[in-house]
Design a protein around this motif. Sequence first.
Motif, PDB file in Angstrom:
ATOM      1  N   LEU A 116       0.827  -1.201   0.000  1.00  0.00           N
ATOM      2  CA  LEU A 116       0.000   0.000   0.000  1.00  0.00           C
ATOM      3  C   LEU A 116       0.868   1.260   0.000  1.00  0.00           C
ATOM      4  N   GLU A 117       1.949   1.238   0.763  1.00  0.00           N
ATOM      5  CA  GLU A 117       2.842   2.396   0.816  1.00  0.00           C
ATOM      6  C   GLU A 117       3.440   2.693  -0.562  1.00  0.00           C
ATOM      7  N   MET A 118       3.896   1.657  -1.246  1.00  0.00           N
ATOM      8  CA  MET A 118       4.483   1.825  -2.570  1.00  0.00           C
ATOM      9  C   MET A 118       3.442   2.336  -3.557  1.00  0.00           C
ATOM     10  N   LEU A 119       2.265   1.746  -3.543  1.00  0.00           N
ATOM     11  CA  LEU A 119       1.204   2.148  -4.468  1.00  0.00           C
ATOM     12  C   LEU A 119       0.759   3.580  -4.235  1.00  0.00           C
ATOM     13  N   THR A 120       0.587   3.950  -2.978  1.00  0.00           N
ATOM     14  CA  THR A 120       0.168   5.310  -2.638  1.00  0.00           C
ATOM     15  C   THR A 120       1.206   6.322  -3.110  1.00  0.00           C
ATOM     16  N   ALA A 121       2.472   6.005  -2.910  1.00  0.00           N
ATOM     17  CA  ALA A 121       3.545   6.908  -3.326  1.00  0.00           C
ATOM     18  C   ALA A 121       3.600   7.054  -4.850  1.00  0.00           C
ATOM     19  N   VAL A 122       3.466   5.955  -5.565  1.00  0.00           N
ATOM     20  CA  VAL A 122       3.517   5.991  -7.033  1.00  0.00           C
ATOM     21  C   VAL A 122       2.341   6.781  -7.593  1.00  0.00           C
ATOM     22  N   VAL A 123       1.163   6.545  -7.061  1.00  0.00           N
ATOM     23  CA  VAL A 123      -0.030   7.255  -7.543  1.00  0.00           C
ATOM     24  C   VAL A 123       0.083   8.751  -7.237  1.00  0.00           C
ATOM     25  N   ALA A 124       0.559   9.091  -6.053  1.00  0.00           N
ATOM     26  CA  ALA A 124       0.719  10.502  -5.692  1.00  0.00           C
ATOM     27  C   ALA A 124       1.763  11.174  -6.582  1.00  0.00           C
ATOM     28  N   ALA A 125       2.888  10.500  -6.808  1.00  0.00           N
ATOM     29  CA  ALA A 125       3.961  11.067  -7.630  1.00  0.00           C
ATOM     30  C   ALA A 125       3.529  11.256  -9.086  1.00  0.00           C
ATOM     31  N   SER A 126       2.606  10.417  -9.544  1.00  0.00           N
ATOM     32  CA  SER A 126       2.143  10.523 -10.933  1.00  0.00           C
ATOM     33  C   SER A 126       1.121  11.645 -11.121  1.00  0.00           C
ATOM     34  N   GLY A 127       0.616  12.178 -10.000  1.00  0.00           N
ATOM     35  CA  GLY A 127      -0.423  13.200 -10.087  1.00  0.00           C
ATOM     36  C   GLY A 127      -1.783  12.639 -10.451  1.00  0.00           C
ATOM     37  N   MET A 128      -1.965  11.337 -10.258  1.00  0.00           N
ATOM     38  CA  MET A 128      -3.210  10.684 -10.671  1.00  0.00           C
ATOM     39  C   MET A 128      -4.094  10.256  -9.511  1.00  0.00           C
ATOM     40  N   ALA A 129      -3.779  10.669  -8.308  1.00  0.00           N
ATOM     41  CA  ALA A 129      -4.537  10.228  -7.133  1.00  0.00           C
ATOM     42  C   ALA A 129      -6.020  10.556  -7.248  1.00  0.00           C
ATOM     43  N   HIS A 130      -6.349  11.645  -7.882  1.00  0.00           N
ATOM     44  CA  HIS A 130      -7.759  12.050  -7.993  1.00  0.00           C
ATOM     45  C   HIS A 130      -8.583  11.116  -8.888  1.00  0.00           C
ATOM     46  N   PHE A 131      -7.928  10.257  -9.659  1.00  0.00           N
ATOM     47  CA  PHE A 131      -8.640   9.322 -10.528  1.00  0.00           C
ATOM     48  C   PHE A 131      -9.144   8.086  -9.785  1.00  0.00           C
ATOM     49  N   PHE A 132      -8.503   7.736  -8.672  1.00  0.00           N
ATOM     50  CA  PHE A 132      -8.768   6.452  -8.024  1.00  0.00           C
ATOM     51  C   PHE A 132      -9.539   6.607  -6.724  1.00  0.00           C
ATOM     52  N   GLN A 133     -10.644   5.871  -6.647  1.00  0.00           N
ATOM     53  CA  GLN A 133     -11.480   5.885  -5.444  1.00  0.00           C
ATOM     54  C   GLN A 133     -10.853   5.033  -4.334  1.00  0.00           C
ATOM     55  N   HIS A 134     -10.225   3.922  -4.737  1.00  0.00           N
ATOM     56  CA  HIS A 134      -9.620   2.999  -3.771  1.00  0.00           C
ATOM     57  C   HIS A 134      -8.301   2.470  -4.317  1.00  0.00           C
ATOM     58  N   ILE A 135      -7.404   2.157  -3.403  1.00  0.00           N
ATOM     59  CA  ILE A 135      -6.173   1.447  -3.741  1.00  0.00           C
ATOM     60  C   ILE A 135      -6.127   0.218  -2.842  1.00  0.00           C
ATOM     61  N   PHE A 136      -6.179  -0.956  -3.472  1.00  0.00           N
ATOM     62  CA  PHE A 136      -6.168  -2.215  -2.725  1.00  0.00           C
ATOM     63  C   PHE A 136      -4.822  -2.908  -2.908  1.00  0.00           C
ATOM     64  N   SER A 137      -4.247  -3.344  -1.801  1.00  0.00           N
ATOM     65  CA  SER A 137      -2.991  -4.086  -1.800  1.00  0.00           C
ATOM     66  C   SER A 137      -3.244  -5.468  -1.215  1.00  0.00           C
ATOM     67  N   VAL A 138      -2.447  -6.427  -1.648  1.00  0.00           N
ATOM     68  CA  VAL A 138      -2.576  -7.785  -1.116  1.00  0.00           C
ATOM     69  C   VAL A 138      -1.882  -7.950   0.233  1.00  0.00           C
ATOM     70  N   ASP A 139      -1.161  -6.933   0.680  1.00  0.00           N
ATOM     71  CA  ASP A 139      -0.378  -7.031   1.913  1.00  0.00           C
ATOM     72  C   ASP A 139      -1.150  -7.596   3.100  1.00  0.00           C
ATOM     73  N   SER A 140      -2.340  -7.073   3.335  1.00  0.00           N
ATOM     74  CA  SER A 140      -3.102  -7.516   4.501  1.00  0.00           C
ATOM     75  C   SER A 140      -3.571  -8.965   4.361  1.00  0.00           C
ATOM     76  N   LEU A 141      -3.695  -9.443   3.143  1.00  0.00           N
ATOM     77  CA  LEU A 141      -4.161 -10.813   2.902  1.00  0.00           C
ATOM     78  C   LEU A 141      -3.043 -11.847   2.980  1.00  0.00           C
ATOM     79  N   ARG A 142      -1.829 -11.401   2.675  1.00  0.00           N
ATOM     80  CA  ARG A 142      -0.676 -12.307   2.620  1.00  0.00           C
ATOM     81  C   ARG A 142      -0.855 -13.371   1.539  1.00  0.00           C
ATOM     82  N   ILE A 143      -1.592 -13.015   0.494  1.00  0.00           N
ATOM     83  CA  ILE A 143      -1.807 -13.882  -0.667  1.00  0.00           C
ATOM     84  C   ILE A 143      -1.639 -12.995  -1.895  1.00  0.00           C
TER      85      ILE A 143
END
Length: 114
Positions: free
Chosen positions: A11-38
């Motif tokens: 989630l940290e990596m995804l949030t940083a990449v989306v913020a750096a791209s200036g595209m955060a306003h396009f996405f309602q949710h960012i889901f990562s598999v981290d919490s699932l461990r799958i």
Amino acid sequence: MPLSILSNGTLEMLTAVVAASGMAHFFQHIFSVDSLRIYKPGPEVYQHAATSLGIPKESIGFVSSNFWDIAGATSFGFRTFWLNRHSVVPEELGVTPAASLQALSDLPTLVGHS
């Protein structure tokens, strides 16, 4: 059309990449598999997205440039759109996406949004 990201990244990596791209306003949710461990293409990952969004899996349009991810999402029950920019031959995984795209700009027409 609400957009979300579902990724094997943290989630940290995804949030940083989306913020750096200036595209955060396009996405309602960012889901990562981290919490699932799958990792994708485990069906639990796709179910996590559907459950979190609170909508039936058949209502979700899933886009990926990775055919293995398209295969997993299609097998799970998502309507899939393979972003095949270089017209490569798909892997033989026993599934067919709803459509293949050469560019993301092709997607709105395929899902009925102009």
